[in-house]
Structure formats: structure tokens, C-alpha cells
Design a protein around this motif. Sequence first.
Motif, PDB file in Angstrom:
ATOM      1  N   SER A  65      30.772 -26.460 -35.129  1.00 20.69           N
ATOM      2  CA  SER A  65      30.956 -26.835 -36.487  1.00 20.69           C
ATOM      3  C   SER A  65      32.502 -26.421 -36.749  1.00 20.69           C
ATOM      4  O   SER A  65      33.107 -25.939 -36.105  1.00 20.69           O
ATOM      5  N   PRO A  66      32.917 -27.018 -37.910  1.00 20.20           N
ATOM      6  CA  PRO A  66      34.317 -26.788 -38.391  1.00 20.20           C
ATOM      7  C   PRO A  66      34.620 -25.197 -38.510  1.00 20.20           C
ATOM      8  O   PRO A  66      33.547 -24.467 -38.908  1.00 20.20           O
ATOM      9  N   ARG A  67      35.641 -24.835 -38.277  1.00 23.43           N
ATOM     10  CA  ARG A  67      35.922 -23.307 -38.486  1.00 23.43           C
ATOM     11  C   ARG A  67      35.627 -22.726 -39.804  1.00 23.43           C
ATOM     12  O   ARG A  67      36.069 -23.514 -40.918  1.00 23.43           O
ATOM     13  N   GLY A  68      35.411 -21.538 -39.949  1.00 24.12           N
ATOM     14  CA  GLY A  68      35.073 -20.930 -41.157  1.00 24.12           C
ATOM     15  C   GLY A  68      33.629 -21.285 -41.666  1.00 24.12           C
ATOM     16  O   GLY A  68      33.370 -21.536 -42.943  1.00 24.12           O
ATOM     17  N   ALA A  69      32.597 -20.961 -40.709  1.00 24.70           N
ATOM     18  CA  ALA A  69      31.196 -21.208 -41.020  1.00 24.70           C
ATOM     19  C   ALA A  69      30.494 -20.371 -40.157  1.00 24.70           C
ATOM     20  O   ALA A  69      30.359 -20.554 -39.135  1.00 24.70           O
ATOM     21  N   ALA A  70      30.024 -19.207 -40.981  1.00 22.04           N
ATOM     22  CA  ALA A  70      29.356 -18.218 -40.069  1.00 22.04           C
ATOM     23  C   ALA A  70      27.996 -18.114 -41.032  1.00 22.04           C
ATOM     24  O   ALA A  70      27.851 -18.520 -42.136  1.00 22.04           O
ATOM     25  N   GLY A  71      26.801 -17.400 -40.313  1.00 17.42           N
ATOM     26  CA  GLY A  71      25.655 -17.397 -41.018  1.00 17.42           C
ATOM     27  C   GLY A  71      25.482 -15.662 -41.086  1.00 17.42           C
ATOM     28  O   GLY A  71      25.636 -15.105 -40.003  1.00 17.42           O
TER      29      GLY A  71
ATOM     30  N   LEU B  57      29.135 -27.145 -45.511  1.00 20.40           N
ATOM     31  CA  LEU B  57      28.424 -28.244 -45.885  1.00 20.40           C
ATOM     32  C   LEU B  57      28.314 -29.282 -44.390  1.00 20.40           C
ATOM     33  O   LEU B  57      27.211 -29.979 -44.176  1.00 20.40           O
ATOM     34  N   THR B  58      29.126 -28.881 -43.540  1.00 18.94           N
ATOM     35  CA  THR B  58      29.159 -29.735 -42.297  1.00 18.94           C
ATOM     36  C   THR B  58      28.205 -28.932 -41.298  1.00 18.94           C
ATOM     37  O   THR B  58      28.159 -29.692 -39.976  1.00 18.94           O
ATOM     38  N   VAL B  59      27.644 -27.710 -41.410  1.00 23.86           N
ATOM     39  CA  VAL B  59      26.983 -27.120 -40.526  1.00 23.86           C
ATOM     40  C   VAL B  59      25.803 -28.041 -40.043  1.00 23.86           C
ATOM     41  O   VAL B  59      25.410 -28.155 -38.716  1.00 23.86           O
ATOM     42  N   PRO B  60      25.030 -28.531 -40.849  1.00 25.88           N
ATOM     43  CA  PRO B  60      23.834 -29.429 -40.413  1.00 25.88           C
ATOM     44  C   PRO B  60      24.117 -30.544 -39.646  1.00 25.88           C
ATOM     45  O   PRO B  60      23.621 -30.764 -38.554  1.00 25.88           O
ATOM     46  N   ASP B  61      25.477 -31.279 -39.826  1.00 23.07           N
ATOM     47  CA  ASP B  61      25.844 -32.266 -39.060  1.00 23.07           C
ATOM     48  C   ASP B  61      26.189 -31.714 -37.568  1.00 23.07           C
ATOM     49  O   ASP B  61      25.805 -32.423 -36.640  1.00 23.07           O
ATOM     50  N   ALA B  62      26.676 -30.655 -37.620  1.00 17.06           N
ATOM     51  CA  ALA B  62      27.193 -30.131 -36.370  1.00 17.06           C
ATOM     52  C   ALA B  62      25.835 -29.492 -35.486  1.00 17.06           C
ATOM     53  O   ALA B  62      25.968 -29.787 -34.159  1.00 17.06           O
ATOM     54  N   ILE B  63      24.872 -29.133 -36.227  1.00 14.28           N
ATOM     55  CA  ILE B  63      23.408 -28.725 -35.470  1.00 14.28           C
ATOM     56  C   ILE B  63      23.167 -30.110 -35.028  1.00 14.28           C
ATOM     57  O   ILE B  63      22.542 -29.983 -33.745  1.00 14.28           O
ATOM     58  N   ARG B  64      22.921 -31.219 -35.675  1.00 15.80           N
ATOM     59  CA  ARG B  64      22.165 -32.365 -35.590  1.00 15.80           C
ATOM     60  C   ARG B  64      23.015 -33.088 -34.207  1.00 15.80           C
ATOM     61  O   ARG B  64      22.412 -33.520 -33.260  1.00 15.80           O
TER      62      ARG B  64
END
Length: 393
Positions: A227-233, A273-280
Motif C-alpha cells: 500500500s502507499p506508505r503511512g498505512a498501518a492497522g 483509503l488505498t489499502v483496500p486497493d492494495a489488498i485487491r
Amino acid sequence: MDLLGNVLWGPDWSEVRAQWMLDPEVAHLNHGSYGAVSNPVFERQEEIRRSAESNPHDFFLRKLYDQIDAARSIAAEFVGADLHSFSFIRNTSLAINAALRSIDFERGDELLLSEHVYQAVYQAALDLERRHGVRMVEIPIDIGWSPSEIQDAFLQGVTVKTKAAIVDQIASPTGLVFPANEIVQGLRSKGVITIVDGAHAPGMVDLNVKELDAHFWVGNFHKWVCSPRGAAGLVMDEEASHFFRPTIISWRHQEGYPNSVAWQGTDDYSSFLTVPDAIRFMSSLDWDRARRHNRELAAWGSELVSRAIGEQPVQFYPGTAEAMGLIRLPKGLVFDHGSARRLDIEISRSLKCEVRPIAWRDGFIRVSAQVYNCPDEFERLADGLPEVIRQLR
Ligand SMILES: Cc1ncc(COP(=O)(O)O)c(C=O)c1O
């Protein structure tokens, strides 16, 4: 560099590689540190940013929370967490700092971790030691140990004073996969607060964070989910969510976790907001195929390079290594930050390979394998590294 193909992946590898804008002249063998964003996901983030810029007021005031919630539900499901326990957070460093600051440590309390802990996390623990008199207990763990040996060694570090523990899921300096579930279970039975550093876990291994049942778990999407940087859970259990104190207290604080961390001030939230796209996108490549490829390439490549420089290949116990491999260096070459940096610069300059020299024990290079990598890149490192080492000694 003419990348001819990749027998480990198969005939469609060139199409996979073409999905990343990575400089083809460079062998990018350090996915583990900063990840790399695929073209479709990069473009999707640009689209989100454009839409936000077309009406910032509308985007931030009326749309953002709903969009974050929609992304959260996909991300939470991906890591196997309940939605109410999951929030996005910028990165693992932020989450672990917040978790540590939420715990009411008293002077003399012990914080348990292993010698594989990420150095920046170690600094946070050191700060607790210096400012609040918390004693850090660091457990040595050898590569090659079985999961049960790792588990036993870790748990033997628990004393009556152990207040909390930081458990790596996949360690940064070594890539070692810890039996995190079993360790957390053991710690819980002794009343220890558990913080699992899963920075590398999303995408690298199958996750069921609910079953892991730590007080705090954090994992980066910007590493192995690309995913783009700056996205953690960040995931917390019920108990932790009550004593958690977000680092930034903001608008939604009174609502409690997870809403209390939904807004951390004006920022670019497009990476969440882009995490789902990265997962897909990564799912479309087939996770099992990607993981098998990465595991085999990392193991094969690190063995090849180790032999090329005349060092014994590092032997992991089966099942304790994934997409990162280790190359033992001659003693005295990498022993601190400066010497690691010197080797990094020289390998990059003369071989056009990006790897991660690590001042862990007697010095190693950590190499990563992602789906865009191929055997040629490791061969280039194997061909050139002996001379780089000779020059630096
Ligand atoms: C095990 C581990 N923990 C924490 C971090 C820090 O992650 P971030 O820079 O996203 O905060 C890393 C980064 O490489 C890591 O490998």
C-alpha cells in the motif's frame, strides 16, 4: 539491467514486474524496509488526492470518515480482526509508542523483549528505562531455533516484575518468524500486557489477529501489502482499548477507541483509503503463489550470496523464515550504524543493488524477495559482493 525472466514465478513474471515503476537498472532487494507501491495502487491514490483537492471542505467534513470506515472494514477482515477493535494508524512506530505510553509503568517494572526487536522500538523502550526506571529485559534468541525453543526462551524471561512484553511477529533485523500466538498465550497466562509488533506480518503471512489475542497488535500495510506508505492497522482487545491513550488527543477523543484515533489532525489520509486497493491488487496475484515465490527466492538468493562470499549460509529452522533472508558477513565489517551505512552505499554505488546491511551480532545483510524480484538480481549481488567486501576490508 536486462531482466530475462523468473523461473521461480513462471512465464507471466515480466507482466508482474511491469506493474511496479521500480528503476529497472537497480536490483531492489530491500522491500522489507520501505515496501514499494504498484502502479495501479499509486494511480488510485492519485485519484483520491485529486478528488479531495476538487473540494477539500466536502472531502474532509462530509466524506472522509465514511470512506475510512469502508476501508477499515476491508482491512480489518484482511488481518482477521473485529471491526470495532481495528483502526488505521500511520505506522508501527506510532502505534508502539502510543501503546507503551498507555501502560502505567512503575519504577522497577520490567519490559520484556528480544534481541531481534526493531531498533526504533528499542529506543522507545530505552526512553522508558531512562525516564521512568522501567527495566528492559532483552532475551537472546538464535537463528535456527525451533518455534518451541523460541517460545521457551522468551517466556523464561518473565518474572513477577514483568509488566509488559513486546513480541515480534516477524523480526526486522533477521526476518525470523516468531511463534507469536504461543508466546502471547504464555504471557497472558502470567498476567503480562502484550504488544505484538507485526510490522512485516500483513501480506507476508496469513493473519488471524483476533485469535492471536494480544492486548495490542500493529502491522504495516505499506510493507508486504504494497500500500502507499503511512498505512498501518492497530488492533486492541477490550481491556487495552479502555486504558489506551492516543498520542494525539483530538476531536473524537470522548467517543473512545477506535473513533478516538480516526482523526489525528489535518493530514493526507489517502494512504488509508488505498489499502483496500492494495489488498485487491496483491490478491489478484494470488497470495499463496506470491508467498511461495518470495520464500523460495529469499532462501535461494541468500544462500547463493553467502556461498559467493565464502560464508556459511544461515540456516533457519523450517517454517521460521519467509520473504527475507540473511547473509552472514565476515566479522568486523558491519558492527555499527556507520559501518552498515558504508557497506550499503558501496553496494548501491558499485553493484546497483539495494540491500540492508545490519549491525546485528557480528553483522549481516538482510535481503528481501517480493514478486517483482527475480534470481538475476541475486546473481548480480553474488557476482559483485566479494570484490566490494575485499575493497572495504
Ligand atoms: C519489526 C518492525 N517494527 C517496526 C517497524 C517500524 O515501522 P514504521 O517505520 O512503519 O513505523 C519496522 C520497520 O521496518 C519493523 O521492521
